[in-house]
Design a protein around this motif. Structure first.
Motif, PDB file in Angstrom:
ATOM      1  N   LEU A  80       0.821  -1.210   0.000  1.00  0.00           N
ATOM      2  CA  LEU A  80       0.000   0.000   0.000  1.00  0.00           C
ATOM      3  C   LEU A  80       0.854   1.258   0.000  1.00  0.00           C
ATOM      4  CD1 LEU A  80      -2.855  -1.110   2.409  1.00  0.00           C
ATOM      5  CD2 LEU A  80      -3.052  -0.687  -0.040  1.00  0.00           C
ATOM      6  N   HIS A  81       1.944   1.235   0.727  1.00  0.00           N
ATOM      7  CA  HIS A  81       2.865   2.378   0.667  1.00  0.00           C
ATOM      8  C   HIS A  81       3.389   2.563  -0.758  1.00  0.00           C
ATOM      9  CE1 HIS A  81       2.975   3.765   4.740  1.00  0.00           C
ATOM     10  NE2 HIS A  81       3.365   2.605   5.243  1.00  0.00           N
ATOM     11  N   ALA A  82       3.660   1.456  -1.447  1.00  0.00           N
ATOM     12  CA  ALA A  82       4.142   1.545  -2.825  1.00  0.00           C
ATOM     13  C   ALA A  82       3.081   2.125  -3.753  1.00  0.00           C
ATOM     14  CB  ALA A  82       4.571   0.161  -3.321  1.00  0.00           C
ATOM     15  N   LEU A  83       1.793   1.980  -3.372  1.00  0.00           N
ATOM     16  CA  LEU A  83       0.696   2.542  -4.166  1.00  0.00           C
ATOM     17  C   LEU A  83       0.389   3.995  -3.801  1.00  0.00           C
ATOM     18  CD1 LEU A  83      -1.791  -0.487  -4.233  1.00  0.00           C
ATOM     19  CD2 LEU A  83      -0.458   0.407  -6.152  1.00  0.00           C
ATOM     20  N   GLY A  84       1.147   4.561  -2.843  1.00  0.00           N
ATOM     21  CA  GLY A  84       0.984   5.967  -2.514  1.00  0.00           C
ATOM     22  C   GLY A  84       0.170   6.250  -1.270  1.00  0.00           C
ATOM     23  N   ALA A  85      -0.027   5.254  -0.391  1.00  0.00           N
ATOM     24  CA  ALA A  85      -0.816   5.469   0.823  1.00  0.00           C
ATOM     25  C   ALA A  85      -0.168   6.502   1.732  1.00  0.00           C
ATOM     26  CB  ALA A  85      -0.970   4.147   1.572  1.00  0.00           C
ATOM     27  N   LYS A  86      -1.024   7.341   2.364  1.00  0.00           N
ATOM     28  CA  LYS A  86      -0.535   8.338   3.318  1.00  0.00           C
ATOM     29  C   LYS A  86      -0.131   7.696   4.648  1.00  0.00           C
ATOM     30  CE  LYS A  86      -3.482  12.173   1.703  1.00  0.00           C
ATOM     31  NZ  LYS A  86      -4.468  11.453   0.866  1.00  0.00           N
TER      32      LYS A  86
END
Length: 293
Positions: A93-99
């Motif tokens: 999810l971080h790789a998908l741009g999650a805050k």
């Protein structure tokens, strides 16, 4: 859903939400699962709520479910917080741009998974020795067939089992389709042993059954994983195994020792409570994380 993705249906969600939300303002919008909730839906929610958060206990960034979570993945950067149940999801999810992403344990419900008083009729309907309560998945048929061939007195309850290549044998042990509510609770309570099988396609190391069975006072007999070993003391609060042979041996030992079964059930319930693995506990935790400065 799995072939096309939920974002194709999100316009219907937006249309209805606009009607419901007009003129209203909230401190927080909570999205459960989010398979229909596209980025446009989240942006609409943010016009009416200071924070928009999501909780997903599936594997929304995993390989099993095709396009089911396409809308969810598109919306990832727009959420203020995402709560998931596996470490792989956090990284993906971080790789998908999650805050902001947090990882939590799954949980049982304080009401739905509270033990019921049992009548003689309940016992007549639901009593069994070893119960697997769950849906058919490709890896589960061979495992349960192996248990049967090793002499485990098995009962299977759940949907999709007619698709199993092993159905010719398994059908004799199948009690019926999916159950919920009081039936679900009583089935677990009335089983001497409850099997906890993982979903291999979902990269699980524990499941909701890992909490619901102890919460209902059942004996959890599940696959040995790093997460199960963190949740319960092996042999004391739950029973773990690595293959069908070890599972069958554990079942035979437990079926012959009622005091041991009672002790494991009581200690497993106490550990579930001590770990604060109820829905209220988990929801309170990530709402607090969402609102922290």
């Amino acid at each position: 859903m799995w072939r096309l993705g939920g974002h194709w249906l999100s316009e219907l969600v937006i249309s209805r939400l606009r009607e419901i939300l007009t003129g209203k303002r909230f401190e927080l919008a909570y999205v459960d699962n989010g398979e229909y909730v596209s980025a446009r839906v989240v942006k609409l929610l943010k016009k009416h709520a200071a924070l928009v958060i999501n909780y997903n206990i599936d594997d929304p960034t995993g390989p099993r479910d095709g396009h089911r979570f396409a809308a969810y993945r598109q919306a990832v950067p727009d959420y203020d917080l995402l709560a998931v149940v596996r470490e792989e999801n956090v990284r993906e999810l971080h790789a998908l741009g999650a805050k902001k992403v947090i990882r939590v344990w799954r949980s049982a419900d304080e009401v739905t998974h509270a033990p019921r008083p049992l009548t003689a009729q309940d016992h007549a309907q639901w009593d069994c020795d070893v119960l697997f309560l769950g849906t058919w998945m490709p890896e589960r048929g061979p495992f349960l067939l192996d248990l049967i061939q090793r002499g485990v007195p098995l009962t299977i309850q759940g949907g999709g089992w007619q698709k199993a290549p092993e159905w010719v044998t398994l059908r004799k042990y199948w009690r019926g389709g999916p159950i919920s509510g009081d039936d679900y609770a009583k089935a677990i309570q009335c089983a001497k042993i409850n099997l906890g099988l993982l979903s291999k396609g979902n990269r699980d190391l524990h499941t909701t059954r890992s909490l619901e069975i102890p919460a209902l006072g059942g004996v959890l007999c599940a696959e040995r994983t790093a997460e199960h070993l963190l949740m319960y003391e092996e042999g004391v609060e739950a029973i773990f195994w690595s293959d069908a042979a070890e599972c069958a041996a554990s079942c035979a030992e437990l079926l012959a020792d009622e005091p041991q079964r009672r002790s494991v059930a009581e200690r497993g319930f106490a550990r579930y409570r001590a770990n604060k693995h109820g829905n209220e506990d988990v929801l309170s935790h990530f709402i607090a994380r969402a609102t922290e400065q």
